[in-house]
Design a protein around this motif. Structure first.
Motif, PDB file in Angstrom:
ATOM      1  N   SER A  51     -20.688  19.316   7.435  1.00  0.00           N
ATOM      2  CA  SER A  51     -21.669  20.617   7.830  1.00  0.00           C
ATOM      3  C   SER A  51     -21.611  21.345   9.224  1.00  0.00           C
ATOM      4  O   SER A  51     -21.809  22.205   8.794  1.00  0.00           O
ATOM      5  N   THR A  52     -20.031  21.199   9.235  1.00  0.00           N
ATOM      6  CA  THR A  52     -19.161  21.500  10.406  1.00  0.00           C
ATOM      7  C   THR A  52     -18.011  22.278   9.463  1.00  0.00           C
ATOM      8  O   THR A  52     -17.673  23.552  10.332  1.00  0.00           O
ATOM      9  N   THR A  66     -18.534  27.053   9.626  1.00  0.00           N
ATOM     10  CA  THR A  66     -18.311  27.737  10.474  1.00  0.00           C
ATOM     11  C   THR A  66     -17.235  27.283  11.170  1.00  0.00           C
ATOM     12  O   THR A  66     -16.688  28.602  11.664  1.00  0.00           O
ATOM     13  N   VAL A 108     -28.758  30.081   9.374  1.00  0.00           N
ATOM     14  CA  VAL A 108     -28.235  28.720   8.627  1.00  0.00           C
ATOM     15  C   VAL A 108     -27.734  28.172  10.251  1.00  0.00           C
ATOM     16  O   VAL A 108     -27.438  27.004   9.894  1.00  0.00           O
ATOM     17  N   CYS A 109     -27.773  29.036  11.425  1.00  0.00           N
ATOM     18  CA  CYS A 109     -27.770  27.512  12.664  1.00  0.00           C
ATOM     19  C   CYS A 109     -28.679  26.399  12.585  1.00  0.00           C
ATOM     20  O   CYS A 109     -28.496  25.760  12.885  1.00  0.00           O
ATOM     21  N   GLN A 141     -27.656  24.144   9.977  1.00  0.00           N
ATOM     22  CA  GLN A 141     -26.841  23.284  10.343  1.00  0.00           C
ATOM     23  C   GLN A 141     -26.680  22.644  11.383  1.00  0.00           C
ATOM     24  O   GLN A 141     -26.111  21.148  11.619  1.00  0.00           O
ATOM     25  N   ILE A 150     -26.578  18.428  11.174  1.00  0.00           N
ATOM     26  CA  ILE A 150     -25.584  17.107  12.608  1.00  0.00           C
ATOM     27  C   ILE A 150     -26.531  16.180  12.409  1.00  0.00           C
ATOM     28  O   ILE A 150     -25.916  15.177  13.291  1.00  0.00           O
ATOM     29  N   TYR A 189     -19.472  25.568  15.959  1.00  0.00           N
ATOM     30  CA  TYR A 189     -20.547  24.640  14.758  1.00  0.00           C
ATOM     31  C   TYR A 189     -21.744  24.749  16.094  1.00  0.00           C
ATOM     32  O   TYR A 189     -21.740  24.640  17.508  1.00  0.00           O
ATOM     33  N   CYS A 190     -23.536  24.659  16.095  1.00  0.00           N
ATOM     34  CA  CYS A 190     -24.677  24.874  15.974  1.00  0.00           C
ATOM     35  C   CYS A 190     -24.662  23.472  16.527  1.00  0.00           C
ATOM     36  O   CYS A 190     -24.699  22.172  16.517  1.00  0.00           O
TER      37      CYS A 190
END
Length: 280
Positions: free
Chosen positions: A76-77, A80, A96-97, A100, A104, A139-140
């Motif tokens: 998942s991370t 980015t 996309v953010c 993500q 997560i 990452y978000c």
């Protein structure tokens, strides 16, 4: 992340590790190694359990689910983190953010639920042994997104509160399971049997600590560490997302004889020595 204040902003900038932008490529080396170890370790566990029918039992199914969630959390991370640290591409679009963040949170919740199921499995195995076989980051992160919200954040806060409540409920049920396990173990007269029963729980107990301690630390630093150095926020978030997927396969491989034997048999089958036949 550094978006503007407009409610129409459709992109964010990922900060990586604050103050270390010049060294991001060097920073990616340990991150890349952790990604590699996490993917190889969890992938090997899935391969070993799938390849050996003797491991097709509830405990190893749970271990496979834990490895799957760790892989999901890692992947998942990865995109980015790779873009920020290696390619210096910091911009990420809002859809996309959002995706993500969803993955997560989904994999974090699944890992918490798998750990709860494993705790119940250990409780059944110890207390009812005859039934055990029958049954500013790369990452978000949601906390960051809430702080950037320009509109009413009530819905986001309720979402975060719901997730936290579920994780707290899981952790309380895990504590209850271990309380029942300890109660059952104390009722065993033989010291050797007590040690054997507790030994079956060591790997899972360590996995629980590895997952929940960084999670608690991340929550505390985001709630009460507003004046803390930015690098401390990044450090806690990276520990939370990277340490469990890296350590869980190592931990279960070390503590589980069946996994070790299965791995050795798998390696021997796939890579025989040149010029040597099989010995039976």
């Amino acid at each position: 992340m550094s978006p503007g204040n407009s409610s129409h902003v459709l992109a964010f900038l990922l900060a990586g590790i604050p103050g270390m932008a010049r060294f991001h490529r060097w920073v990616f080396i340990p991150f890349g190694l952790m990604y590699l170890i996490a993917m190889l370790g969890n992938g090997i566990i899935l391969l070993v359990v799938r390849a050996h029918h003797s491991l097709h039992e509830p405990m190893y199914y749970f271990l496979s689910m834990l490895a799957t969630t760790d892989l999901g959390l890692t992947l998942s991370t990865l995109p980015t983190v790779l873009c920020v640290f290696w390619f210096h591409t910091r911009e990420i679009s809002f859809p996309v953010c959002l995706a993500q963040m969803f993955f997560i949170h989904a994999f974090s919740f699944m890992e918490s639920s798998v750990l709860l199921a494993m705790a119940f499995d250990r409780y059944v195995a110890v207390c009812f042994p005859l039934r055990s076989h029958v049954l500013s980051h790369p990452y978000c992160l949601h906390q960051d997104m809430i702080q950037l919200a320009c509109t009413d954040a009530t819905l986001n806060s309720l979402y975060g509160l719901t997730l936290v409540s579920m994780v707290i409920l899981d952790s309380l049920l895990i504590v209850f399971s271990y309380a029942m396990i300890i109660r059952a173990v104390l009722g065993i007269t033989s010291r050797e049997e007590q040690a054997r029963a507790l030994n079956t729980c060591v790997a899972h107990f360590c996995a629980v600590l590895i997952f929940y301690i960084p999670l608690a630390g991340l929550s505390i630093i985001h709630r009460y560490g507003k004046n803390a150095a930015p690098i401390s926020h990044a450090l806690m978030a990276n520990v939370y997302l990277f340490v469990p997927p890296v350590l869980n396969p190592i931990l279960y491989s070390m503590k589980n004889k069946a996994i070790r034997r299965g791995l050795l048999r798998l390696l021997c089958q796939r890579a025989p020595w040149p010029g040597h036949g099989w010995r039976r």
